[in-house]
Design an enzyme around this catalytic site. Structure first.
Site, PDB file in Angstrom:
ATOM      1  N   ARG A 127       0.832  -1.201   0.000  1.00 33.53           N
ATOM      2  CA  ARG A 127       0.000   0.000   0.000  1.00 33.53           C
ATOM      3  C   ARG A 127       0.872   1.260   0.000  1.00 33.53           C
ATOM      4  NH1 ARG A 127      -2.112  -3.747   3.565  1.00 33.53           N
ATOM      5  NH2 ARG A 127      -4.271  -4.401   3.164  1.00 33.53           N
ATOM      6  N   LYS A 153      -1.269  -0.788   9.937  1.00 36.96           N
ATOM      7  CA  LYS A 153      -2.151  -0.306  10.987  1.00 36.96           C
ATOM      8  C   LYS A 153      -2.369  -1.375  12.039  1.00 36.96           C
ATOM      9  CE  LYS A 153      -4.666   2.629   7.734  1.00 36.96           C
ATOM     10  NZ  LYS A 153      -4.051   2.149   6.514  1.00 36.96           N
ATOM     11  N   HIS A 230      -3.194   2.941  -6.243  1.00 38.99           N
ATOM     12  CA  HIS A 230      -4.058   1.781  -6.028  1.00 38.99           C
ATOM     13  C   HIS A 230      -4.154   0.924  -7.287  1.00 38.99           C
ATOM     14  CE1 HIS A 230      -6.476   0.177  -2.774  1.00 38.99           C
ATOM     15  NE2 HIS A 230      -7.299  -0.301  -3.677  1.00 38.99           N
ATOM     16  N   ARG A 233      -1.354  -1.506  -7.163  1.00 42.61           N
ATOM     17  CA  ARG A 233      -1.665  -2.616  -6.242  1.00 42.61           C
ATOM     18  C   ARG A 233      -2.593  -3.628  -6.914  1.00 42.61           C
ATOM     19  NH1 ARG A 233      -1.730  -4.367  -0.992  1.00 42.61           N
ATOM     20  NH2 ARG A 233      -3.714  -4.710   0.075  1.00 42.61           N
ATOM     21  N   HIS A 256      -3.998  -9.173   2.603  1.00 42.58           N
ATOM     22  CA  HIS A 256      -5.455  -9.229   2.748  1.00 42.58           C
ATOM     23  C   HIS A 256      -5.845 -10.291   3.774  1.00 42.58           C
ATOM     24  CE1 HIS A 256      -5.943  -7.511  -1.562  1.00 42.58           C
ATOM     25  NE2 HIS A 256      -5.992  -6.550  -0.659  1.00 42.58           N
ATOM     26  N   TYR A 265      -9.651  -7.530  -6.364  1.00 43.81           N
ATOM     27  CA  TYR A 265      -8.571  -6.804  -7.035  1.00 43.81           C
ATOM     28  C   TYR A 265      -8.220  -7.432  -8.380  1.00 43.81           C
ATOM     29  CZ  TYR A 265      -7.317  -3.819  -3.085  1.00 43.81           C
ATOM     30  OH  TYR A 265      -7.309  -2.865  -2.108  1.00 43.81           O
TER      31      TYR A 265
END
Length: 282
Positions: A127, A153, A230, A233, A256, A265
């Site tokens: 990311r 995160k 994005h 990705r 993921h 995706y």
């Protein structure tokens, strides 16, 4: 539902270390990406609507000087997000265009950085927020392979493999940065600002917005408008699956939690030139 939506937003702000009345439009775009990766389109758009309502009311009551969510848009559909994906030939075209800049002395340092940066996003699927968080000391070797340690995160730590040729590009960038005035130490960010003319003024990390602008500029240079980080990705997921990588390995590489997210995706999964029906012979 609205209470839950606001709680989700508050928890995201806390994880990012942001104050609700000081966020910027770019940071709200990051929240939009974060939602779109985890929730269905209808849920994502409802939660964005709640955020827009929050800031519209806060602005009306003079709690914030400007409305940062005034231009926050919803997601139209999983397959339309960030303008699609690159084919293998198009991905090669992007890399070749950056390579061409290496022949221009005033652009050489910037090209070294962008080659490593775009390469990491495209070849590992990490990311934008992860790439700006990488420090030089996060690069290492494991089981005989080059790797980078990412801190996502929620204090989640994961390791991504770096292909050998990409690692050479990263080394070349670090050498170029040292020659341009900034020998980056292990505690320094891997990607820093480069001034016009190729001077590296210090160890100032790239912001999320700066990464977005770099990728956007490099893609637009080869005619790929409407695409951003994005898209790289999504291109990683699509190209890896098209190349024969099992879904569970691509899921793990992309970070993921759910394979259904990885499948979303995979933008060219409805390709009729290579369809499941072609594998049945009766």
């Amino acid at each position: 539902a609205y209470t839950l939506d606001l709680r989700t937003y508050a928890e995201w702000l806390e994880a990012e270390g942001l104050a609700w009345d000081q966020v910027t439009p770019d940071q709200l775009d990051m929240y939009r990406e974060w939602l779109a990766e985890r929730y269905a389109r209808t849920t994502t758009n409802r939660r964005l609507t709640v955020v827009r309502s929050l800031y519209a009311e806060a602005h009306r009551r003079h709690r914030v000087p400007d409305d940062p969510a005034a231009r926050l848009r919803g997601v139209r559909g999983r397959d339309e997000r960030d303008g699609g994906v690159l084919t293998r030939a198009e991905a090669r075209e992007v890399i070749d265009a950056i390579h061409a800049d290496l022949r221009r002395p005033t652009r050489r340092v910037i090209a070294r950085r962008d080659l490593a940066l775009v390469g990491l996003l495209l070849r590992t699927g990490i990311r934008r927020s992860e790439v700006v968080g990488i420090r030089v000391g996060d690069l290492d070797t494991m089981q005989g392979h080059h790797v980078a340690t990412l801190r996502a995160k929620g204090n989640v730590v994961r390791t991504v493999k770096i292909p050998t040729d990409l690692h050479r590009d990263i080394d070349a960038w670090l050498e170029a940065a040292a020659g341009a005035g900034a020998g980056l130490r292990s505690v320094d960010p891997l990607f820093v600002e480069v001034r016009r003319g190729g001077h590296v003024p210090g160890r100032h990390p790239l912001s999320d917005r700066a990464v977005y602008d770099i990728v956007k500029r490099r893609l637009t240079a080869v005619g790929k408008t409407g695409m951003g980080p994005h898209s790289l990705r999504a291109s990683f997921v699509t190209l890896a699956l098209e190349g024969g990588a099992p879904l569970h390995l691509v899921q793990r590489a992309a970070g993921h939690a759910d394979p259904r997210t990885t499948e979303r995706y995979w933008r060219r999964k409805n390709d009729l030139d290579d369809n499941a029906t072609d594998y049945i012979r009766l």
